[in-house]
Design a protein around this motif. Structure first.
Motif, mmCIF file in Angstrom:
data_model
loop_
_atom_site.group_PDB
_atom_site.id
_atom_site.type_symbol
_atom_site.label_atom_id
_atom_site.label_comp_id
_atom_site.label_asym_id
_atom_site.label_seq_id
_atom_site.Cartn_x
_atom_site.Cartn_y
_atom_site.Cartn_z
ATOM 1 N N ARG A 346 0.840 -1.198 0.000
ATOM 2 C CA ARG A 346 0.000 0.000 0.000
ATOM 3 C C ARG A 346 0.884 1.261 0.000
ATOM 4 O O ARG A 346 0.673 2.186 -0.788
ATOM 5 C CB ARG A 346 -0.904 0.008 1.247
ATOM 6 C CG ARG A 346 -1.956 1.109 1.260
ATOM 7 C CD ARG A 346 -2.705 1.166 2.593
ATOM 8 N NE ARG A 346 -1.830 1.457 3.731
ATOM 9 C CZ ARG A 346 -1.318 2.659 4.002
ATOM 10 N NH1 ARG A 346 -1.596 3.685 3.238
ATOM 11 N NH2 ARG A 346 -0.522 2.813 5.033
ATOM 12 N N GLU A 347 1.914 1.254 0.859
ATOM 13 C CA GLU A 347 2.815 2.420 0.928
ATOM 14 C C GLU A 347 3.562 2.634 -0.383
ATOM 15 O O GLU A 347 3.748 3.761 -0.825
ATOM 16 C CB GLU A 347 3.823 2.225 2.068
ATOM 17 C CG GLU A 347 3.208 2.375 3.438
ATOM 18 C CD GLU A 347 4.143 1.913 4.554
ATOM 19 O OE1 GLU A 347 3.722 1.942 5.707
ATOM 20 O OE2 GLU A 347 5.307 1.518 4.245
ATOM 21 N N THR A 348 3.999 1.526 -0.994
ATOM 22 C CA THR A 348 4.734 1.647 -2.261
ATOM 23 C C THR A 348 3.840 2.250 -3.330
ATOM 24 O O THR A 348 4.254 3.150 -4.060
ATOM 25 C CB THR A 348 5.240 0.256 -2.705
ATOM 26 O OG1 THR A 348 6.135 -0.233 -1.707
ATOM 27 C CG2 THR A 348 5.960 0.318 -4.040
ATOM 28 N N ALA A 349 2.608 1.778 -3.413
ATOM 29 C CA ALA A 349 1.681 2.300 -4.410
ATOM 30 C C ALA A 349 1.393 3.778 -4.155
ATOM 31 O O ALA A 349 1.387 4.604 -5.078
ATOM 32 C CB ALA A 349 0.383 1.491 -4.385
ATOM 33 N N GLN A 350 1.188 4.131 -2.881
ATOM 34 C CA GLN A 350 0.903 5.535 -2.548
ATOM 35 C C GLN A 350 2.103 6.416 -2.906
ATOM 36 O O GLN A 350 1.956 7.509 -3.438
ATOM 37 C CB GLN A 350 0.576 5.653 -1.053
ATOM 38 C CG GLN A 350 0.149 7.042 -0.601
ATOM 39 C CD GLN A 350 -1.173 7.482 -1.228
ATOM 40 O OE1 GLN A 350 -2.140 6.719 -1.268
ATOM 41 N NE2 GLN A 350 -1.222 8.717 -1.754
ATOM 42 N N LEU A 351 3.302 5.881 -2.631
ATOM 43 C CA LEU A 351 4.530 6.632 -2.924
ATOM 44 C C LEU A 351 4.670 6.873 -4.434
ATOM 45 O O LEU A 351 5.062 7.954 -4.874
ATOM 46 C CB LEU A 351 5.716 5.816 -2.397
ATOM 47 C CG LEU A 351 6.970 6.524 -1.933
ATOM 48 C CD1 LEU A 351 6.662 7.727 -1.049
ATOM 49 C CD2 LEU A 351 7.857 5.532 -1.178
ATOM 50 N N CYS A 352 4.353 5.870 -5.227
ATOM 51 C CA CYS A 352 4.391 6.021 -6.684
ATOM 52 C C CYS A 352 3.439 7.142 -7.110
ATOM 53 O O CYS A 352 3.799 8.030 -7.890
ATOM 54 C CB CYS A 352 3.974 4.721 -7.381
ATOM 55 S SG CYS A 352 5.195 3.419 -7.272
ATOM 56 N N ALA A 353 2.240 7.093 -6.565
ATOM 57 C CA ALA A 353 1.232 8.095 -6.937
ATOM 58 C C ALA A 353 1.657 9.493 -6.481
ATOM 59 O O ALA A 353 1.521 10.466 -7.218
ATOM 60 C CB ALA A 353 -0.122 7.717 -6.332
ATOM 61 N N ASP A 354 2.210 9.583 -5.257
ATOM 62 C CA ASP A 354 2.636 10.891 -4.731
ATOM 63 C C ASP A 354 3.756 11.491 -5.575
ATOM 64 O O ASP A 354 3.750 12.672 -5.897
ATOM 65 C CB ASP A 354 3.119 10.742 -3.284
ATOM 66 C CG ASP A 354 1.976 10.430 -2.322
ATOM 67 O OD1 ASP A 354 0.805 10.594 -2.715
ATOM 68 O OD2 ASP A 354 2.268 10.018 -1.182
ATOM 69 N N LYS A 355 4.717 10.649 -5.901
ATOM 70 C CA LYS A 355 5.863 11.169 -6.653
ATOM 71 C C LYS A 355 5.458 11.552 -8.067
ATOM 72 O O LYS A 355 5.955 12.523 -8.636
ATOM 73 C CB LYS A 355 6.994 10.147 -6.652
ATOM 74 C CG LYS A 355 7.562 9.942 -5.252
ATOM 75 C CD LYS A 355 8.925 9.298 -5.259
ATOM 76 C CE LYS A 355 9.429 9.211 -3.818
ATOM 77 N NZ LYS A 355 10.853 8.936 -3.743
#
Lengths: 443, 472
Positions: A346-355
């Motif tokens: 979940r964190e990895t996906a959110q990080l991708c979206a944020d960046k």
């Protein structure tokens, strides 16, 4: 001779023991069928071959900052992944035909099938297929079998590499393959609904689509089902860390490229095609499947199951010609998902979206750079409209050490100025800043 | 529980995006919540419940379980190969940054052309069966180009199941050609099946009985006489590599399994790699893209191929596997490849001769890389091929392939490969002899096997009936 155990003396002993000569061993091959010595170099030592391959590897750039995506992404891979799949009990084994000595592989595949089901919200997954493209082709063939119909609708926001593959595979078959043109970057509902009829076996869509845009295909699933057709959804597994699942949308067959789950990009393969479906279609699904079983003493174990669908039994009536799956790649994905776990994915996906969102802000702030489509919801990939031809800009940025993205003109007519840019969790704020500065400088 | 194996890097960008709620999943996927050590112990334990070539002798017939050189694994992990994005050469200025990888592909195509005598190769097919499909698609393209109306592909009754399955999904009807008394394709029967509808024939040579068909040239000529194409299934090329080139026998299309002849790891069942080679007249039909060498010595991808069957894979094949096979071929060189065939054949014949007094040998002639016994004699005592396989497990060996080819009753198909030593073969032979003796005297000891494994025989029928294929 490397990798050949027996010495000349042992060879002779063996020949003597069985009363044959070396010539006898090939006496069934007529002299006229023999070839002369191969025209290729003599064997090299390990030291020499490593030096040669290091030289070749050195001719490939690894210092580019990668904003290239298109379905294949530069994600972070934890060290434990390589350590575990590097165990030779896994990589030097073959298909688990003998379950008693293959419980490691079998249990791992069962766990992989479970992980794919949980990720996609589906009920049944196979042990994997070659790649995301062949998995989508197999899903299409499966829809034809399930419905006993021969028309397929595919939107052109599905990865164009997969679409051209499907075109090749169906060329000799009696299938009506209809492509719809996207409407401002998303699957064209109007066009699809118009084409959807009681001859339609399946509708193929992708989420996020090739342009990186997010969609919710619940409406298409409902419409397809109303006509007795299936919804096939190709998806990007990392995005499922946060995005609505194909299962929740009502998809019937889900496929995708598993490369982003711990596999290196490795210049195009080996990759991992995953496939999942609903319980009621499991017997029509291609590929190997592992199931739980019990032994003669009631102990839990795992076996290859539903083999009556497969080529080694059904021959020309099989659900598919696939024999090999991508077992080691499936194991890689399983280890990766186990290490990241519920929160980590979940964190990895959110990080991708944020960046990606940050990159979008920085890049669209550049004069002349605009979002190509009006739709604003994207995951980690975006299409930007440049004031000049994208391929030239990309070439100039490569010279500055940045693989800035992919020119969409390669697959979409009229999109000469459009660039597809991907941002993974590996890209830093600083790298995004460098990309923005470099892009501004070359425009 | 909230335990985690990897700490994801902290965000260094100022914003966190809130996507539209209807686009989000309701709750995170129920993936494991484990520490890194939990995960490492779990998979280490699973690996110990497995059996690989590195564990012990693995004479699984037709699968060619030879040793996988460690150096190839090392080289495949070089960052210059492992971290290369496949779209890079499709970008302007990107081609010059992938010259090393393109050179590997180009050189492999050339080496394989030389080894099998073909004019051109594609490295794209992702496994052997994928190569078969690619080859049959080229067969179809050839006939379409010549305006031939062909419907049928002929296949030997002893062929691997992938052959008929590949021909069928490519749109052809399959007709099975029977074997003759010597185990080869029945040429008279073949003659009777030839007509204008025949698109081609798929043949494995040596075949799945490990026998080289002395009539193979005549068979190819017969197929050509109706403007059909001869397809060589290269699953067993390891038996004749460096000795015979399939093109010289009259074949037009060949697929190779790099994980068999060229020692790439089988990976518990993939990834494989199934490159396809063709004669000159079929080269125009090869998939896009192809790798070319320009006059200035640089390499490039060519996409402008109007008669091509199109894209069959996303990129250039299973590059990581192709690379390992390239390493293997460079290390063996021209003499080494020939020694592969000689030693594979010697090892198989050694086993054949040593066991022929103990197990029924339906085809007694010299074999190539594998030999096929029948457990028919033991079956009379209630000991079947399956039981013999399980008894071998208790003795530390991986069993041979069982019940294939289906043309042999109670088949046990043994393929030792060239990387095994005489000592290993002797130990295996002793175990097989002991099992044959016990089958006579104490058959119940064999049918009770295996007793040394983490689980005993599993109930496959119940598993298929009460299907549990995922923990949801």
């Amino acid at each position: 001779m490397p990798f050949i155990a027996n010495t000349e003396q042992q060879r002779q002993e063996m020949l003597d023991a069985i009363g044959l000569t070396a010539a006898d061993l090939f006496s069934d091959v007529d002299a006229s069928m023999r070839c002369g010595p191969l025209d290729m170099p003599a064997g090299m030592s390990e030291q020499a071959v490593r030096a040669r391959l290091a030289e070749l590897a050195g001719k490939n750039s690894i210092n580019l900052t990668c904003f290239l995506g298109g379905g294949f992404y530069d994600h972070f891979i934890p060290a434990a992944v390589g350590a575990l799949i590097g165990r030779s009990e896994f990589y030097t084994a073959y298909t688990p035909y003998q379950p008693e000595i293959s419980q490691g592989t079998l249990q791992a595949i069962y766990e992989y099938q479970s992980a794919i089901c949980r990720l996609t919200d589906m009920q049944a997954a196979n042990a994997s297929l070659y790649d995301g493209g062949t998995a989508l082709y197999e899903a299409m063939m499966m829809a034809l079998r399930v419905t006993d119909r021969n028309k397929i609708i595919i939107d052109d926001s599905v990865n164009p590499i997969y679409r051209v593959m499907i075109h090749s595979y169906t060329r000799n078959l009696k299938i009506e393959l209809v492509e719809t043109k996207n409407a401002d970057g998303q699957a064209d509902r109007e066009a699809i609904l118009k084409l959807l009829d009681d001859k339609t076996a399946g509708v193929i869509v992708q989420n996020p689509n090739f342009f990186g845009l997010i969609d919710d295909y619940s409406d298409l699933a409902e419409a397809a089902h109303a006509k007795g057709a299936l919804l096939i959804c190709s998806c990007y597994p990392t995005s499922l860390g946060i995005l609505k699942t194909p299962g929740a949308m009502g998809a019937d067959i889900v496929t995708g490229e598993g490369q982003s789950l711990g596999l290196p990009m490795s210049f195009g393969g080996p990759y991992l095609g995953f496939m999942a479906t609903r319980s009621k279609y499991v017997r029509k699904m291609p590929g190997r499947i592992v199931g739980e079983a019990t032994d003669t003493e009631g102990r839990r174990g795992f076996v290859l199951t539903l083999q009556a669908r497969e080529q080694h039994i059904r021959r020309d009536k099989a659900t598919s010609n696939v024999c090999t799956n991508e077992a080691l790649c499936a194991l890689t994905a399983l280890v990766y998902l186990s290490l990241l776990g519920r929160e980590g994915l979940r964190e990895t996906a959110q990080l991708c979206a944020d960046k990606a969102s940050y990159a979008y802000q920085k890049l669209t702030a550049i004069k002349g750079v605009r979002p190509y489509f009006r739709a604003k919801w994207f995951f980690n990939e975006m299409v930007l409209d440049l004031p000049c031809e994208a391929s030239g800009v990309i070439g100039r940025l490569i010279e500055k050490g940045i693989a800035a993205g992919f020119p969409l003109s390669r697959y979409y007519e009229g999109m000469d100025n459009a660039i597809l840019i991907a941002v993974t969790e590996k890209r830093t704020k600083e790298e995004i800043g460098v990309l923005a500065e470099a892009l501004e400088a070359v425009l | 529980m909230g335990r985690r194996g990897v700490r994801v890097a902290a965000s260094d960008v100022p914003t966190s995006i809130h996507l539209r709620r209807s686009y989000l999943r309701e709750r995170p996927a129920a993936l494991p919540e484990l520490s890194e050590l939990d995960v490492v112990r779990h998979f280490t334990e699973l690996s110990r419940r497995n059996f690989g070539v590195d564990t012990s002798f693995y004479p699984l017939g037709s699968c060619t379980m030879k040793y996988n050189p460690k150096v190839a694994e090392r080289i495949a992990s070089y960052p210059g190969f492992a971290h290369l994005h496949p779209l890079l050469p499709q970008l302007r200025m990107g081609g010059i940054l992938t010259q090393g990888a393109l050179e590997v592909l180009y050189e492999m195509e050339r080496l394989l052309c030389e080894i099998v005598g073909m004019a051109a190769f594609t490295m794209q097919p992702l496994a052997g069966a994928h190569g078969e499909l690619t080859g049959i698609m080229m067969m179809a393209a050839y006939h379409r180009h010549r305006r031939n109306h062909k419907t049928t592909v002929l296949i030997a009754d002893s062929a691997h199941g992938t052959n008929p399955a590949s021909a069928a999904i490519a749109g052809y009807t399959v007709a099975s050609v029977p074997s003759d008394a010597q185990g080869g394709m029945d040429v008279q029967a073949l003659k009777g099946m030839l007509n204008d509808q025949v698109a081609g024939l798929m043949l494995t040579c040596p075949n799945t009985l490990g026998l080289f068909n002395p009539n193979v040239r005549e068979i190819c000529d017969l197929i050509h006489s109706v403007d059909g194409l001869a397809y060589y299934d290269g699953a067993n090329l390891n038996a004749i590599v460096g000795k015979v080139k399939p093109a010289d026998l009259g074949f037009d299309i060949v697929h190779l399994n790099l994980h068999k002849t060229f020692a790439t790891p089988h990976g518990s069942g993939g990834p494989g790699s199934g490159p396809v080679g063709v004669v000159e007249k079929l080269a125009e039909f090869l998939p896009v893209s192809t790798v070319i060498k320009r006059s200035d010595g640089t390499y490039a991808l060519e996409y402008d191929r109007p008669n091509s069957i199109g894209y069959i894979a996303p990129f250039y094949g299973n590059f990581g596997i192709i690379l390992r096979a390239y390493v293997y071929i460079l290390m063996l060189g021209r003499e080494g490849l020939e020694r592969v065939a000689e030693n594979a054949v010697l090892n198989a014949n050694y086993v054949r001769e040593k066991l022929k007094d103990y197990y029924h040998l339906p085809y007694p002639q010299v074999c190539k890389h594998e030999c096929v016994f029948s457990a028919a004699r033991q079956a009379e005592r209630g000991v079947h091929a399956l039981d013999i396989a399980k008894a071998l497990i208790d003795r530390g060996f991986h069993p041979p392939t069982m019940y294939f080819p289906t043309t042999v009753k109670e088949a046990l198909m043994i393929e030792p490969t060239e990387t095994e030593s005489k000592e290993t073969l002797d130990a295996f032979i002793d175990a097989m002899i002991e099992i044959a003796r016990l089958a006579e005297t104490h058959p119940e000891q064999i049918t009770a096997a295996p007793t040394t494994t983490p689980v005993g025989r599993l109930d496959e029928t119940a598993a298929a009936r009460n299907l549990n294929i995922a923990s949801l």
